[in-house]
Design a protein around this motif. Structure first.
Motif, PDB file in Angstrom:
ATOM      1  N   GLU A   1       0.777  -1.188   0.061  1.00 47.90           N
ATOM      2  CA  GLU A   1      -0.111   0.022   0.077  1.00 47.90           C
ATOM      3  C   GLU A   1       0.891   1.354   0.099  1.00 47.90           C
ATOM      4  O   GLU A   1       0.510   2.421  -0.803  1.00 47.90           O
ATOM      5  CB  GLU A   1      -0.903   0.065   1.153  1.00 47.90           C
ATOM      6  CG  GLU A   1      -1.891  -0.979   1.344  1.00 47.90           C
ATOM      7  CD  GLU A   1      -3.079  -1.120   0.155  1.00 47.90           C
ATOM      8  OE1 GLU A   1      -3.048   0.153  -0.446  1.00 47.90           O
ATOM      9  OE2 GLU A   1      -4.076  -1.833   0.071  1.00 47.90           O
ATOM     10  N   GLU A   2       1.855   1.047   0.802  1.00 44.24           N
ATOM     11  CA  GLU A   2       2.817   2.237   0.888  1.00 44.24           C
ATOM     12  C   GLU A   2       3.498   2.447  -0.263  1.00 44.24           C
ATOM     13  O   GLU A   2       3.797   3.554  -0.752  1.00 44.24           O
ATOM     14  CB  GLU A   2       3.923   2.059   2.123  1.00 44.24           C
ATOM     15  CG  GLU A   2       3.361   2.318   3.380  1.00 44.24           C
ATOM     16  CD  GLU A   2       4.152   1.986   4.349  1.00 44.24           C
ATOM     17  OE1 GLU A   2       5.381   2.700   4.528  1.00 44.24           O
ATOM     18  OE2 GLU A   2       4.172   1.042   5.152  1.00 44.24           O
TER      19      GLU A   2
ATOM     20  N   LYS B   1       1.643   4.342  -3.172  1.00 40.11           N
ATOM     21  CA  LYS B   1       1.408   5.702  -2.930  1.00 40.11           C
ATOM     22  C   LYS B   1       2.638   6.363  -3.572  1.00 40.11           C
ATOM     23  O   LYS B   1       2.634   7.457  -4.033  1.00 40.11           O
ATOM     24  CB  LYS B   1       1.167   5.982  -1.464  1.00 40.11           C
ATOM     25  CG  LYS B   1       0.083   5.686  -0.799  1.00 40.11           C
ATOM     26  CD  LYS B   1      -0.195   5.879   0.570  1.00 40.11           C
ATOM     27  CE  LYS B   1      -1.518   5.750   1.137  1.00 40.11           C
ATOM     28  NZ  LYS B   1      -1.616   5.723   2.756  1.00 40.11           N
TER      29      LYS B   1
ATOM     30  N   LEU C   1      -2.189  -7.550  -4.428  1.00 37.79           N
ATOM     31  CA  LEU C   1      -3.008  -7.035  -3.416  1.00 37.79           C
ATOM     32  C   LEU C   1      -4.370  -7.688  -3.922  1.00 37.79           C
ATOM     33  O   LEU C   1      -5.316  -7.334  -3.278  1.00 37.79           O
ATOM     34  CB  LEU C   1      -3.126  -5.656  -3.229  1.00 37.79           C
ATOM     35  CG  LEU C   1      -1.913  -5.213  -2.575  1.00 37.79           C
ATOM     36  CD1 LEU C   1      -1.826  -3.397  -2.429  1.00 37.79           C
ATOM     37  CD2 LEU C   1      -1.714  -5.552  -1.152  1.00 37.79           C
TER      38      LEU C   1
END
Length: 202
Positions: A100-101, A104, A136
């Protein structure tokens, strides 16, 4: 013998250069230019240091990626619009499975320079984003990212790679016919690929 005419000209230039009012305007401009150049150079040095550390990392040295990320953060701190640093940080985070990081970071790198940035790096940004989203289970978003990479049209070698990734995402999503179509397009680029030949038969 000294030439009085030359002395007069030199004196006038010296007077202009030392004019206090002109110095008031000139000094801040020079400081801004010098600071900007120094920051960019330092940011690039942090980036290269991060790259060097990342290359030394392995499964047995997870702390190395932490060190690399700190370097990329230092580069970003000095130049928040440094797209290469955002991209490199995204790769390092992906290597730590912080997906997720990492997404970004890839998105920030794309946002910072969506058109003028180096095409090969932009393509890798989109593919890395797609691969992370696919991991994911966000297949629709992953396929959108692969399609953005395909639209860059940077040549057959890259296209084969992207179509293969897109086919894998479609296959994982259960869209087998579409997956095979993607694999077959990739196979036309590289008909000798055993991996693609097997995927086209499945």
């Amino acid at each position: 013998m000294r030439n009085p005419h030359v002395d007069t000209i030199g004196h006038k230039y010296l007077e202009q250069f030392l004019d206090p009012m002109k110095l008031i305007y000139a000094v801040p401009i020079l400081l801004v230019l010098m600071t900007s150049a120094q920051c960019q150079q330092t940011a690039e040095e942090w980036l290269y240091k991060g790259w060097t550390i990342s290359e030394q990392s392995s499964a047995n040295q997870p702390d190395k990626l932490d060190e690399a990320i700190k370097c990329y953060d230092e580069a970003i701190k000095l130049n928040s619009t440094f797209a290469k640093a955002w991209f490199s940080k995204g790769q390092a985070l992906r290597g730590q499975f912080k997906h997720e990081e990492s997404i970004k970071c890839f998105e920030e790198a794309i946002r910072l320079d969506p058109t003028a940035y180096n095409d090969a790096i932009r393509l890798e940004n989109w593919v890395e984003k797609g691969n992370t989203l696919s991991y994911l289970g966000k297949y629709d978003e992953a396929i959108d990212a692969y399609d953005e990479a395909i639209r860059l049209d940077l040549g057959d070698v890259d296209l084969e790679w992207i179509l293969n990734c897109k086919g894998d995402a479609l296959d994982d999503q259960g869209k087998y016919d579409e997956a095979i179509q993607s694999y077959r397009k990739a196979a036309t680029i590289n008909p000798l690929s055993i991996d693609l030949s097997e995927k086209c038969r499945d």
